[in-house]
Design a protein around this motif. Structure first.
Motif, PDB file in Angstrom:
ATOM      1  N   LEU A 104      13.275  14.698  25.781  1.00 53.91           N
ATOM      2  CA  LEU A 104      13.826  14.912  27.110  1.00 53.91           C
ATOM      3  C   LEU A 104      13.689  16.410  27.375  1.00 53.91           C
ATOM      4  O   LEU A 104      14.650  17.179  27.254  1.00 53.91           O
ATOM      5  N   SER A 105      12.467  16.827  27.679  1.00 57.39           N
ATOM      6  CA  SER A 105      12.113  18.251  27.658  1.00 57.39           C
ATOM      7  C   SER A 105      12.914  19.081  28.649  1.00 57.39           C
ATOM      8  O   SER A 105      13.269  20.232  28.356  1.00 57.39           O
ATOM      9  N   ASN A 106      13.193  18.539  29.824  1.00 58.58           N
ATOM     10  CA  ASN A 106      13.948  19.313  30.814  1.00 58.58           C
ATOM     11  C   ASN A 106      15.350  19.665  30.314  1.00 58.58           C
ATOM     12  O   ASN A 106      15.922  20.687  30.713  1.00 58.58           O
ATOM     13  N   SER A 107      15.887  18.813  29.463  1.00 60.51           N
ATOM     14  CA  SER A 107      17.234  19.032  28.920  1.00 60.51           C
ATOM     15  C   SER A 107      17.200  19.659  27.527  1.00 60.51           C
ATOM     16  O   SER A 107      18.255  19.875  26.921  1.00 60.51           O
ATOM     17  N   LYS A 108      16.000  19.936  27.008  1.00 61.45           N
ATOM     18  CA  LYS A 108      15.839  20.432  25.639  1.00 61.45           C
ATOM     19  C   LYS A 108      16.574  19.518  24.663  1.00 61.45           C
ATOM     20  O   LYS A 108      17.406  19.948  23.850  1.00 61.45           O
ATOM     21  N   ALA A 109      16.253  18.239  24.771  1.00 58.67           N
ATOM     22  CA  ALA A 109      16.946  17.223  23.979  1.00 58.67           C
ATOM     23  C   ALA A 109      15.941  16.242  23.390  1.00 58.67           C
ATOM     24  O   ALA A 109      14.768  16.206  23.782  1.00 58.67           O
ATOM     25  N   ILE A 110      16.438  15.446  22.441  1.00 52.91           N
ATOM     26  CA  ILE A 110      15.641  14.405  21.794  1.00 52.91           C
ATOM     27  C   ILE A 110      16.532  13.175  21.650  1.00 52.91           C
ATOM     28  O   ILE A 110      17.720  13.295  21.345  1.00 52.91           O
ATOM     29  N   ILE A 111      15.956  12.002  21.879  1.00 51.26           N
ATOM     30  CA  ILE A 111      16.623  10.756  21.511  1.00 51.26           C
ATOM     31  C   ILE A 111      15.820  10.144  20.373  1.00 51.26           C
ATOM     32  O   ILE A 111      14.598  10.032  20.450  1.00 51.26           O
ATOM     33  N   ASN A 112      16.508   9.775  19.295  1.00 54.37           N
ATOM     34  CA  ASN A 112      15.814   9.089  18.206  1.00 54.37           C
ATOM     35  C   ASN A 112      16.610   7.863  17.780  1.00 54.37           C
ATOM     36  O   ASN A 112      17.835   7.831  17.874  1.00 54.37           O
ATOM     37  N   ARG A 113      15.887   6.868  17.338  1.00 58.57           N
ATOM     38  CA  ARG A 113      16.483   5.684  16.719  1.00 58.57           C
ATOM     39  C   ARG A 113      15.667   5.327  15.477  1.00 58.57           C
ATOM     40  O   ARG A 113      15.202   4.204  15.290  1.00 58.57           O
ATOM     41  N   MET A 114      15.487   6.325  14.619  1.00 62.39           N
ATOM     42  CA  MET A 114      14.614   6.178  13.459  1.00 62.39           C
ATOM     43  C   MET A 114      15.095   5.087  12.517  1.00 62.39           C
ATOM     44  O   MET A 114      14.299   4.302  12.006  1.00 62.39           O
ATOM     45  N   GLY A 115      16.398   5.052  12.236  1.00 60.97           N
ATOM     46  CA  GLY A 115      16.926   3.979  11.380  1.00 60.97           C
ATOM     47  C   GLY A 115      16.769   4.223   9.888  1.00 60.97           C
ATOM     48  O   GLY A 115      16.466   3.289   9.131  1.00 60.97           O
ATOM     49  N   PHE A 116      16.986   5.468   9.452  1.00 64.23           N
ATOM     50  CA  PHE A 116      16.915   5.785   8.017  1.00 64.23           C
ATOM     51  C   PHE A 116      15.585   5.344   7.399  1.00 64.23           C
ATOM     52  O   PHE A 116      15.543   4.747   6.312  1.00 64.23           O
ATOM     53  N   ASN A 117      14.479   5.633   8.057  1.00 68.02           N
ATOM     54  CA  ASN A 117      13.175   5.375   7.440  1.00 68.02           C
ATOM     55  C   ASN A 117      12.983   6.357   6.282  1.00 68.02           C
ATOM     56  O   ASN A 117      13.108   7.570   6.452  1.00 68.02           O
ATOM     57  N   ASN A 118      12.729   5.812   5.086  1.00 66.43           N
ATOM     58  CA  ASN A 118      12.564   6.688   3.925  1.00 66.43           C
ATOM     59  C   ASN A 118      11.948   5.909   2.776  1.00 66.43           C
ATOM     60  O   ASN A 118      11.893   4.670   2.805  1.00 66.43           O
ATOM     61  N   ASP A 119      11.492   6.641   1.758  1.00 60.74           N
ATOM     62  CA  ASP A 119      10.819   6.040   0.612  1.00 60.74           C
ATOM     63  C   ASP A 119      11.779   5.599  -0.488  1.00 60.74           C
ATOM     64  O   ASP A 119      11.346   5.169  -1.558  1.00 60.74           O
ATOM     65  N   GLY A 120      13.060   5.716  -0.247  1.00 57.41           N
ATOM     66  CA  GLY A 120      14.047   5.339  -1.255  1.00 57.41           C
ATOM     67  C   GLY A 120      14.506   6.536  -2.072  1.00 57.41           C
ATOM     68  O   GLY A 120      13.801   7.538  -2.228  1.00 57.41           O
ATOM     69  N   VAL A 121      15.698   6.438  -2.635  1.00 55.55           N
ATOM     70  CA  VAL A 121      16.329   7.575  -3.281  1.00 55.55           C
ATOM     71  C   VAL A 121      15.567   8.056  -4.518  1.00 55.55           C
ATOM     72  O   VAL A 121      15.476   9.270  -4.764  1.00 55.55           O
ATOM     73  N   GLN A 122      14.980   7.154  -5.287  1.00 53.30           N
ATOM     74  CA  GLN A 122      14.308   7.583  -6.519  1.00 53.30           C
ATOM     75  C   GLN A 122      13.064   8.418  -6.218  1.00 53.30           C
ATOM     76  O   GLN A 122      12.794   9.416  -6.910  1.00 53.30           O
ATOM     77  N   ALA A 123      12.316   8.022  -5.186  1.00 56.17           N
ATOM     78  CA  ALA A 123      11.136   8.799  -4.804  1.00 56.17           C
ATOM     79  C   ALA A 123      11.535  10.193  -4.340  1.00 56.17           C
ATOM     80  O   ALA A 123      10.867  11.197  -4.650  1.00 56.17           O
TER      81      ALA A 123
END
Length: 343
Positions: A104-123
């Motif tokens: 949201l560039s005019n507001s210098k903002a971001i909306i995200n709904r990534m959802g904890f995408n990750n390779d797992g704690v051990q990696a």
């Protein structure tokens, strides 16, 4: 010369998530080939104590930018006083469907709904151990959460797995119960569920202290959308279960400050400039209720050095950056350090 301001328009032509990965890969490349200096102002060394940890300066990297610990050394080279990696979950997971990040560039903002995408704690742990920053004693916090497939009633089991896994390696551990992008996660901030979760974490921590002969600080990351009554309950439990610090705050589900933006109705958490006031209000409330006894890490809406100083003035001991880096680039780090040091 601020080279990032020249590069940013080209980056902003890419899809936000693709631009995120491109930026980090480019940063890593520049670091490996010792080409980062033209992009950064060398940050001041201002030793800062936080829960017994000596930070290089009071400006850190917020969780979410490097979820898997792939870019630790390159990010450390930008001059942060400490880094927070994650959120990591017990098992790898893709996160939410694409697209899931919006500018949201005019507001210098971001909306995200990534959802904890990750390779797992051990990696993640393996990458942390392999980093030069870790081996040289740099301060790395590890932020843990629950897998999306784990029922909210069993969430504590995921947090305990994460706690056990990262305890020997983390400078501090952050319990993330405030992301709006994992279904029902914020329910863990409610009275009964929070009590149960923190009770289980407290019991497990006592065991880990005995096992490893060290006390690793535990932080709690909270939402900016809490009522005063919820803040009062959380403050009580933070003292009762000896949580070492508060990270205030995560992203907001409010859209009050971006009502004119085309992307305002995208689901997810809003970060960036519009979050500053909400974050500051929560910091002020916790600082008042806890009489300044529990350190607060201020995060949310820091786009200038003045924003960082304002967080300090309302009660934050140190600050963390994320969205501000996307809009301002690495020079924001030194600007914030300088502003906080002037106070």
């Amino acid at each position: 010369m601020d080279l990032y301001s020249i590069i940013r328009p080209a980056l902003f032509r890419f899809d936000p998530e693709n631009a995120h990965h491109l930026s980090l890969e480019s940063l890593s490349f520049l670091h490996r080939h010792q080409l980062l200096n033209p992009f950064i102002n060398k940050s001041s060394y201002i030793p800062t104590n936080l829960c017994g940890l000596t930070l290089g300066n009071p400006v850190g990297l917020a969780a979410g930018l490097d979820k898997d610990g792939k870019y630790i050394d390159a990010l450390a080279a930008l001059g942060f006083g400490f880094l927070e990696i994650g959120t990591v979950t017990p098992l790898p997971q893709f996160g939410n469907p694409l697209p899931r990040m919006f500018r949201l560039s005019n507001s210098k903002a971001i909306i995200n709904r990534m959802g904890f995408n990750n390779d797992g704690v051990q990696a993640c742990i393996k990458r942390v151990e392999a980093s030069s920053y870790y081996q040289d004693g740099g301060i790395i916090g590890l932020n843990i959460g629950k897998n999306a497939t784990t029922p909210i009633e069993e969430a504590h089991t995921d947090y305990l797995i994460g706690l056990r896994s990262v305890y020997p390696f983390a400078s501090y551990i952050t319990i993330n119960i405030s992301s709006p992008n994992t279904k029902n996660l914020r329910q863990l901030q409610s009275n009964n569920q929070l009590y149960h979760l923190l009770e289980q974490i407290s019991i497990e921590r006592d065991k880990l202290i005995q096992q490893f002969s060290k006390r690793t600080p535990i932080f709690l990351k909270i939402a900016p959308d809490l009522t005063l009554e919820e803040v009062e309950v959380i403050a009580q439990y933070i003292e009762q279960f000896q949580i070492d610090a508060i990270i205030a705050t995560n992203t907001t589900i409010s859209r009050d400050q971006v009502s004119q933006e085309k992307q305002k109705d995208q689901a997810g958490g809003l970060s960036g400039a519009p979050l500053a006031h909400l974050s500051n209000q929560i910091i002020k409330q916790f600082n008042h209720l806890l009489n300044g006894k529990i350190p607060i890490i201020g995060v949310g809406g820091i786009m200038t050095g003045t924003d960082a100083l304002e967080k300090k003035l309302v009660g934050a001991k140190v600050v963390q950056l994320y969205s501000g880096l996307i809009y301002r680039g690495p020079n924001l780090i030194q600007e914030c350090i300088s502003a906080m040091d002037l106070d």
